[in-house]
Motif scaffolding. Structure first.
Motif, PDB file in Angstrom:
ATOM      1  N   SER A 187      42.333  31.724  61.760  1.00 18.44           N
ATOM      2  CA  SER A 187      42.584  32.975  62.481  1.00 18.44           C
ATOM      3  C   SER A 187      41.570  33.176  63.602  1.00 18.44           C
ATOM      4  CB  SER A 187      42.531  34.152  61.507  1.00 18.44           C
ATOM      5  OG  SER A 187      43.610  34.110  60.599  1.00 18.44           O
ATOM      6  N   ALA A 188      40.308  32.879  63.314  1.00 20.93           N
ATOM      7  CA  ALA A 188      39.265  33.022  64.324  1.00 20.93           C
ATOM      8  C   ALA A 188      39.460  32.021  65.458  1.00 20.93           C
ATOM      9  CB  ALA A 188      37.898  32.836  63.684  1.00 20.93           C
ATOM     10  N   ALA A 189      39.806  30.797  65.112  1.00 23.54           N
ATOM     11  CA  ALA A 189      40.034  29.778  66.130  1.00 23.54           C
ATOM     12  C   ALA A 189      41.167  30.195  67.064  1.00 23.54           C
ATOM     13  CB  ALA A 189      40.347  28.439  65.474  1.00 23.54           C
ATOM     14  N   LEU A 190      42.217  30.780  66.509  1.00 20.00           N
ATOM     15  CA  LEU A 190      43.346  31.209  67.329  1.00 20.00           C
ATOM     16  C   LEU A 190      42.926  32.296  68.321  1.00 20.00           C
ATOM     17  CD1 LEU A 190      45.970  29.735  66.707  1.00 20.00           C
ATOM     18  CD2 LEU A 190      46.901  31.857  65.821  1.00 20.00           C
ATOM     19  N   LEU A 191      42.070  33.219  67.887  1.00 23.16           N
ATOM     20  CA  LEU A 191      41.566  34.237  68.812  1.00 23.16           C
ATOM     21  C   LEU A 191      40.754  33.612  69.940  1.00 23.16           C
ATOM     22  CD1 LEU A 191      40.490  37.023  66.297  1.00 23.16           C
ATOM     23  CD2 LEU A 191      42.268  37.235  68.048  1.00 23.16           C
ATOM     24  N   ALA A 192      39.888  32.656  69.581  1.00 26.37           N
ATOM     25  CA  ALA A 192      39.071  31.995  70.604  1.00 26.37           C
ATOM     26  C   ALA A 192      39.938  31.188  71.562  1.00 26.37           C
ATOM     27  CB  ALA A 192      38.030  31.098  69.936  1.00 26.37           C
ATOM     28  N   MET A 193      40.984  30.559  71.063  1.00 29.09           N
ATOM     29  CA  MET A 193      41.913  29.799  71.908  1.00 29.09           C
ATOM     30  C   MET A 193      42.699  30.729  72.826  1.00 29.09           C
ATOM     31  SD  MET A 193      43.162  27.299  68.835  1.00 29.09           S
ATOM     32  CE  MET A 193      44.734  26.893  69.583  1.00 29.09           C
ATOM     33  N   GLN A 203      35.773  21.857  68.050  1.00 24.14           N
ATOM     34  CA  GLN A 203      36.431  20.623  68.464  1.00 24.14           C
ATOM     35  C   GLN A 203      37.908  20.624  68.040  1.00 24.14           C
ATOM     36  OE1 GLN A 203      35.247  17.120  66.173  1.00 24.14           O
ATOM     37  NE2 GLN A 203      35.020  15.953  68.079  1.00 24.14           N
ATOM     38  N   GLN A 204      38.176  21.037  66.808  1.00 22.97           N
ATOM     39  CA  GLN A 204      39.563  21.106  66.333  1.00 22.97           C
ATOM     40  C   GLN A 204      40.370  22.134  67.126  1.00 22.97           C
ATOM     41  OE1 GLN A 204      38.830  21.775  62.107  1.00 22.97           O
ATOM     42  NE2 GLN A 204      39.869  19.849  61.657  1.00 22.97           N
ATOM     43  N   ALA A 205      39.770  23.290  67.386  1.00 26.36           N
ATOM     44  CA  ALA A 205      40.456  24.317  68.162  1.00 26.36           C
ATOM     45  C   ALA A 205      40.750  23.812  69.573  1.00 26.36           C
ATOM     46  CB  ALA A 205      39.613  25.589  68.209  1.00 26.36           C
TER      47      ALA A 205
END
Length: 542
Positions: free
Chosen positions: A341-347, A510-512
């Motif tokens: 969820s956090a990665a999606l916000l950063a993306m 890196q994954q994001a």
């Protein structure tokens, strides 16, 4: 960046990528932003982000506020919330199932010999019904397999084995060999019982066939369970193997012999000459949960009608009041799935700065832990028609121990997304982690599968390491990093899945970044991804 060699040009064409797909690369994902969102989403303040709980409502409010602040566009009609009607069911005292077989009555103890509940939406379910053994309970025309053979099972309780028909020397690749297929999942078996008008379904548990111990279904059925409203069986549950063996023997059958028969294509349903007396008393409540959806409109006059979806479920298990006082009761779900969820916000923050040719949809589904309910709700009512949805790239349980030299794309090999992923990985200096047999059915246990089932190429970006096998190449201190990953298996779905401020989030970033780069490659390509022959799950015309 220009593609400078004939080899690059050929690869670009083979994977449906245009040179412009690489020319317009994704902007850089911020590790600081990712960490800030992660530390908040995994905090005790959000109470484990439980479905139907206060922490879940707080999470939705945070996500929609962030979506607006980042500049994501709301859904048509306004707003970032997409309602998902969910039904919560909790078994009450007085519930029981007994069996009459061979002149004997068997009364299995709930939690030890049997676990069960209803998904019918009825508070009181009481009936008698015959039991029928239907082998694996599979109807798979493409495998020339039908466990039902035209037998009418309406009003009967189906007893089934978990997993798929196993490979043989003559057919080593039937049902994907040793790997799980969708037909092996408990969810498919329950759904098939509903489609056939059965009174219910009971699955015979073994640890090897289910890929988890008896404690997993026993724990699940001891708590409130959630379903999409009005879409389940009158009774559904699991039989402990010892109980099943005793039941079959009482009726004059040998469980192992029937299992062996069920491995053959000529198997037909077996009347177990047993009746079940069912009394299910339940507390039922209607829950309005919400997916959160934000949009980055595409820039191309035609391609903007199509979309790439990025998804990551926001929910976990919330607060468990059944745990004793003084015990940690909050299932924070830091890795699963505050990380995604956090990665999606950063993306999303970066995607807003630099839109792609196709529209990009950022989706935080609800109730994934309850059976992929939020993503099922989205697929039933998509923001962009599924026929115009190029792909779903899902994030779930990301790397918290450091950068790697490879990236996992399990399931991407089912479509042209694999070739695209290989090109994106190469540009990032990464290799794709080897594809390994899916022995636990992981492909069918995350939100992307609802897209795949509906015909949209989709997979979960990550690595099989998150199942606890440790196969991942880290840039530094391989032994320590691998041990940390394997150790996470003990925290999975436990109150100990908590955020730690000393986590190295470079690998998560890196994954994001890889996921966003892949999304841009798909969003800017001239054509949408396609399934490989024989691997399409749905019938969406593209």
């Amino acid at each position: 960046m220009r593609l400078r060699s004939p080899i690059h040009a050929a690869a670009c064409a083979a994977f449906s990528l245009s040179c412009s797909a690489f020319a317009q690369e994704a902007p850089a994902v911020s590790e600081a932003a990712l960490r800030a969102h992660l530390s908040f989403l995994a905090d005790d303040l959000l109470e484990g982000r439980g479905t139907g709980q206060r922490g879940g409502a707080l999470t939705v409010r945070y996500l929609e506020t962030q979506a607006a602040a980042l500049g994501l566009k709301p859904m048509p009609g306004g707003g970032y919330r997409q309602k998902v009607a969910i039904e919560g069911t909790r078994l009450l005292p007085g519930s029981a199932v007994s069996f009459e077989a061979g002149g004997k009555r068997l009364d299995p103890k709930i939690g030890e010999g049997i676990v069960f509940g209803t998904a019918s939406g009825q508070t009181d379910v009481a009936f008698d019904a015959p039991l029928v053994f239907v082998g694996y309970g599979v109807s798979a025309p493409e495998e020339k397999w039908d466990d039902y053979k035209g037998v009418d099972v309406k009003g009967k309780i189906l007893v089934m084995m978990v997993n798929d028909p196993q490979p043989t020397g003559e057919e080593p690749q039937r049902f994907a060999g040793k790997a799980y297929t969708w037909y092996g999942r408990w969810l498919y078996k329950f759904e098939e019982a509903v489609r056939r008008g059965a009174a219910g379904a009971l699955l015979i548990h073994t640890t090897p066939s289910a890929s988890y111990a008896w404690s997993v279904p026993a724990n699940s059925f001891s708590h409130e369970r959630f379903h999409l409203a009005g879409q389940g069986n009158r009774i559904e549950g699991w039989l402990h193997e010892d109980m099943a063996r005793m039941l079959f023997a009482s009726a004059g059958f040998d469980l192992d012999q029937l299992r062996a028969r069920a491995e053959r294509r000529d198997f037909s349903p077996v009347d177990l000459k047993t009746r079940a007396r069912v009394a299910v008393k339940s507390a039922i409540r209607q829950v309005e949960e919400y997916n959160v959806v934000g949009i980055v409109p595409g820039t191309d006059p035609k391609l903007k009608e199509q979309a790439v979806v990025y998804s990551a479920h926001w929910d976990h298990f919330g607060i468990d009041q059944n745990l004793p006082e003084g015990h940690d009761r909050i299932f924070n779900g830091a890795v699963d799935n505050a990380t995604g969820s956090a990665a999606l916000l950063a993306m999303a923050a970066e995607a807003v700065r630099k839109p792609a040719r196709r529209t990009q949809v950022f989706l935080w589904p609800a109730a994934e832990e309850q059976g992929l309910l939020g993503s099922a709700g989205y697929v039933a009512n998509p923001v962009v028609p599924l026929s115009k949805t190029a792909a779903d790239l899902n994030l779930d349980s990301l790397n918290f121990v450091g950068r790697t030299r490879d990236i996992g794309v399990p399931g991407a090999e089912r479509s042209s997304l694999y070739g695209t992923a290989a090109q994106v990985a190469k540009k990032m200096g990464l290799k794709l982690a080897p594809t390994i047999p899916d022995l636990s059915g992981a492909y069918f246990r995350a939100d992307h599968f609802n897209f795949a089932k509906a015909g949209v190429p989709a997979f979960n970006v990550g690595s099989a390491v998150f199942s606890g096998d440790g196969h991942f190449t880290f840039e530094h201190d391989q032994a320590h990093a691998s041990a940390a990953m394997v150790g996470y298996k003990g925290d999975y779905h436990q109150v100990t899945d908590e955020y730690h401020a000393d986590w190295d989030l470079s690998g998560m970033t890196q994954q994001a970044q890889f996921t966003l780069n892949l999304g841009y490659a798909v969003a800017n390509a001239p054509a949408m991804p396609t399934w490989k022959a024989g691997d399409a799950f749905g019938s969406v015309k593209r």
